[in-house]
Structures are given as structure tokens and as C-alpha cells.
Design an enzyme around this catalytic site. Structure first.
Site, PDB file in Angstrom:
ATOM      1  N   HIS A 167       0.824  -1.213   0.000  1.00  0.00           N
ATOM      2  CA  HIS A 167       0.000   0.000   0.000  1.00  0.00           C
ATOM      3  C   HIS A 167       0.854   1.257   0.000  1.00  0.00           C
ATOM      4  O   HIS A 167       0.362   2.348   0.304  1.00  0.00           O
ATOM      5  CB  HIS A 167      -0.942   0.001   1.219  1.00  0.00           C
ATOM      6  CG  HIS A 167      -2.007  -1.047   1.118  1.00  0.00           C
ATOM      7  ND1 HIS A 167      -2.769  -1.425   2.199  1.00  0.00           N
ATOM      8  CD2 HIS A 167      -2.421  -1.803   0.075  1.00  0.00           C
ATOM      9  CE1 HIS A 167      -3.630  -2.373   1.803  1.00  0.00           C
ATOM     10  NE2 HIS A 167      -3.434  -2.626   0.527  1.00  0.00           N
ATOM     11  N   GLY A 220      -2.051  -9.104  12.663  1.00  0.00           N
ATOM     12  CA  GLY A 220      -2.619  -7.777  12.916  1.00  0.00           C
ATOM     13  C   GLY A 220      -3.375  -7.185  11.761  1.00  0.00           C
ATOM     14  O   GLY A 220      -3.267  -5.984  11.492  1.00  0.00           O
ATOM     15  N   ASN A 261      -3.629 -12.568  15.792  1.00  0.00           N
ATOM     16  CA  ASN A 261      -4.442 -11.354  15.804  1.00  0.00           C
ATOM     17  C   ASN A 261      -5.126 -11.169  17.155  1.00  0.00           C
ATOM     18  O   ASN A 261      -5.387 -12.144  17.859  1.00  0.00           O
ATOM     19  CB  ASN A 261      -5.505 -11.440  14.683  1.00  0.00           C
ATOM     20  CG  ASN A 261      -5.868 -10.083  14.139  1.00  0.00           C
ATOM     21  OD1 ASN A 261      -5.012  -9.322  13.692  1.00  0.00           O
ATOM     22  ND2 ASN A 261      -7.158  -9.749  14.217  1.00  0.00           N
TER      23      ASN A 261
HETATM   24  N1  APR Z   1      -1.972  -7.096  18.289  1.00  0.00           N
HETATM   25  C1  APR Z   1      -2.480  -7.867  17.294  1.00  0.00           C
HETATM   26  N2  APR Z   1      -3.563  -7.510  16.549  1.00  0.00           N
HETATM   27  C2  APR Z   1      -4.118  -6.303  16.821  1.00  0.00           C
HETATM   28  C3  APR Z   1      -3.639  -5.448  17.852  1.00  0.00           C
HETATM   29  C4  APR Z   1      -2.511  -5.887  18.595  1.00  0.00           C
HETATM   30  N3  APR Z   1      -1.993  -5.134  19.569  1.00  0.00           N
HETATM   31  N4  APR Z   1      -4.433  -4.332  17.874  1.00  0.00           N
HETATM   32  C5  APR Z   1      -5.348  -4.485  16.900  1.00  0.00           C
HETATM   33  N5  APR Z   1      -5.181  -5.674  16.286  1.00  0.00           N
HETATM   34  C6  APR Z   1      -5.950  -6.234  15.162  1.00  0.00           C
HETATM   35  C7  APR Z   1      -7.413  -5.893  15.194  1.00  0.00           C
HETATM   36  O1  APR Z   1      -8.127  -6.890  15.915  1.00  0.00           O
HETATM   37  C8  APR Z   1      -7.782  -5.905  13.701  1.00  0.00           C
HETATM   38  O2  APR Z   1      -8.191  -7.215  13.302  1.00  0.00           O
HETATM   39  O3  APR Z   1      -5.429  -5.638  13.993  1.00  0.00           O
HETATM   40  C9  APR Z   1      -6.471  -5.560  13.000  1.00  0.00           C
HETATM   41  C10 APR Z   1      -6.465  -4.158  12.404  1.00  0.00           C
HETATM   42  O4  APR Z   1      -7.423  -4.139  11.378  1.00  0.00           O
HETATM   43  P1  APR Z   1      -7.582  -2.819  10.476  1.00  0.00           P
HETATM   44  O5  APR Z   1      -7.667  -1.634  11.372  1.00  0.00           O
HETATM   45  O6  APR Z   1      -8.683  -3.100   9.506  1.00  0.00           O
HETATM   46  O7  APR Z   1      -6.192  -2.692   9.708  1.00  0.00           O
HETATM   47  P2  APR Z   1      -5.719  -3.505   8.440  1.00  0.00           P
HETATM   48  O8  APR Z   1      -6.252  -4.902   8.436  1.00  0.00           O
HETATM   49  O9  APR Z   1      -4.240  -3.349   8.354  1.00  0.00           O
HETATM   50  O10 APR Z   1      -6.386  -2.676   7.224  1.00  0.00           O
HETATM   51  C11 APR Z   1      -6.058  -3.085   5.914  1.00  0.00           C
HETATM   52  O11 APR Z   1      -7.300  -1.230   5.017  1.00  0.00           O
HETATM   53  O12 APR Z   1      -7.907   0.970   5.108  1.00  0.00           O
HETATM   54  C12 APR Z   1      -7.069   0.081   4.495  1.00  0.00           C
HETATM   55  O13 APR Z   1      -5.025   0.644   3.499  1.00  0.00           O
HETATM   56  C13 APR Z   1      -5.633   0.422   4.734  1.00  0.00           C
HETATM   57  O14 APR Z   1      -3.764  -1.094   4.889  1.00  0.00           O
HETATM   58  C14 APR Z   1      -5.063  -0.819   5.396  1.00  0.00           C
HETATM   59  C15 APR Z   1      -6.052  -1.890   5.005  1.00  0.00           C
END
Ligand code: APR
Length: 232
Positions: free
Chosen positions: A106, A172, A198
Site C-alpha cells: 500500500h 494484525g 491477531n
Molecule cells: N496485536 C495484534 N492484533 C491487533 C492489535 C494488537 N496489539 N491491535 C489491533 N489488532 C488487530 C485488530 O483486531 C484488527 O483485526 O489488527 C487488526 C487491524 O485491522 P484494520 O484496522 O482493519 O487494519 P488492516 O487490516 O491493516 O487494514 C487493511 O485497510 O484501510 C485500508 O489501506 C488500509 O492497509 C489498510 C487496510
């Protein structure tokens, strides 16, 4: 050595103090995706978009790698060439922990992109709306971030690695954004063992052969220690 493919999302950087997108209070509760993470939003209000990414660049500059980032860098160092690290994150924490060859699908906050000529360069900490392209002078530079509706980077390399991997680990990520959310199925089809690390079950949890719930900075070092012991 097994071919390991690792996919990380915002959750691995949460314990470094960087907000995730879809957790309570996440970035997509504070901003509309169409305003700050789409080409249309940038065309409509570039100043808003530059402010959004300048703030994220400032936050990322303050963040330091946590034990999860550090453990992955150690795994890579122990088995050079056997560990492919793909990240959806745009912070530089994997590199700060010592990881190399990270596939930023990204994009990255550290990058600037000229929409006119395609030139890329190191983004300033504060990118102005009329930031001139060093190559062609056009004053419409944008963050080198892949926005919704745009094609992620490194997809050929990623698909090649998924087809050849024997171990796929997602760390994550909520499994809600494609194509990253589909990588587990491609790895599974290639015969890989699939593992989700996760804080909570992701949208793609059922596609994984194995899942461990908890904080990345707890789960990842334990998993890396297992991998290092397994291979010996
Ligand atoms: N340890 C492990 N997992 C965690 C922690 C932690 N401390 N804190 C949060 N999480 C998990 C949450 O439970 C969730 O499932 O990380 C995940 C974060 O999810 P999102 O906020 O949706 O982030 P992500 O999956 O990276 O989003 C993907 O979406 O908006 C776009 O481009 C953006 O790259 C991003 C993509």
C-alpha cells in the site's frame, strides 16, 4: 528451510502507538475514506489529504518498533531468502526493526509521487499542496500511498511468493481489504500451513488452518522462537 510468507496489518503497529483503521476510535472513525484515501478525495481537497498524511507521518516518526517487528527482523536475518515480508502498513517500523526487502503493497509514508510524470522521491516531513516534483516541476505531488480503487504495489512478486510458500502467517490485519484478504486462500491452495496471529478473529479467520488470539508483541516473538527451534 521452508518458504515463509508473512502479511502484516495495522495491528502489528498498534503497540508502537500507531492507530489502526477499524478498531474502536480507529482512523476510519475519524476520517472518511473517500475524503483522505481515494484519488477523487485528493482531486477534491488536496490540502485535507496532505494534512491527513502529514499527521500520520509525524506520528510514525515518533513510533519505535515493538517486539513483534523485532522478532520478524530476527527471523529474516536467521533465514535470509526464506522469509518474504509483505505489509499493508505504510509506516517504516519493519525497516526500523532491521527487516529488509519489505513489500509495501500500500506504499509508504516516506514516499512522494508525482501524478504527472510518475517520479518518486523521499517525502518531506510536511508535504505542501503545491509541492513541486523534482523531475518535472509539476506542483501536485501526492503521498506515495495506494488509495482505494488503485492497484497495490508488488502484486506479481507477492503472487509468486504465495504460490511457492509452505507457511503463511497473517499478523494484525482484519482481513477486510482485498487483495491482501485473499492471500490466505492462495497460500492454502499452494499447500501452505496458514496461521493467523491477531487480537481478535479476523473476517478471514475461517480460511486459516490455525489461529492464535492476543497481542502481536506477545504472539509474534513466541511464534518466531518456535520457528527457530523447529528448523534448528
Ligand atoms: N496485536 C495484534 N492484533 C491487533 C492489535 C494488537 N496489539 N491491535 C489491533 N489488532 C488487530 C485488530 O483486531 C484488527 O483485526 O489488527 C487488526 C487491524 O485491522 P484494520 O484496522 O482493519 O487494519 P488492516 O487490516 O491493516 O487494514 C487493511 O485497510 O484501510 C485500508 O489501506 C488500509 O492497509 C489498510 C487496510
Amino acid at each position: 528451510m521452508e518458504k515463509i510468507v508473512i502479511l502484516t496489518g495495522a495491528g502489528i503497529s498498534a503497540e508502537s502507538g500507531l492507530g489502526t483503521f477499524r478498531d474502536a476510535g480507529g482512523l476510519w472513525e475519524q476520517h472518511r475514506i473517500e475524503d483522505v484515501a481515494s484519488p477523487e478525495g485528493f482531486a477534491r481537497d488536496p490540502a485535507l489529504v496532505q494534512r491527513f498524511y502529514n499527521a500520520r507521518r509525524a506520528a510514525a516518526a515518533e513510533a519505535t518498533p515493538n517486539p513483534a517487528h523485532i522478532a520478524l527482523a530476527r527471523l529474516q536475518a536467521e533465514y535470509p531468502g526464506s522469509v518474504t515480508l509483505i505489509t499493508q502498513n505504510v509506516d517504516g517500523l519493519h525497516e526500523a526493526a532491521g527487516s529488509t526487502g519489505v513489500l509495501h503493497m500500500h506504499g509508504a509514508l516516506s514516499g512522494a509521487l508525482c501524478p504527472a510524470c510518475g517520479h518518486r522521491w523521499e517525502a518531506p516531513a510536511e508535504m505542501a499542496v503545491a509541492h513541486p516534483c523534482p523531475a518535472c516541476g509539476t506542483k501536485r505531488a501526492r503521498p506515495d500511498i495506494v488509495w482505494f480503487g488503485e492497484m497495490p504495489y508488488h502484486m506479481d512478486e507477492i503472487l509468486t511468493q504465495l504460490e511457492a510458500c509452505s507457511y503463511f502467517v497473517a499478523i494484525g490485519t482484519s482481513g477486510q481489504v482485498y487483495p491482501a484478504a485473499g492471500f490466505v486462500r492462495q497460500a492454502d491452495a499452494a499447500g501452505a500451513h496458514t496461521l493467523e496471529l491477531n487480537l481478535e478473529a479476523s473476517a478471514g479467520r475461517s480460511a486459516f488452518a490455525e489461529a492464535r488470539q492476543g497481542r502481536a508483541s506477545d504472539l509474534v516473538p513466541l511464534w518466531v522462537a518456535e520457528m527457530l527451534a523447529e528448523v534448528g
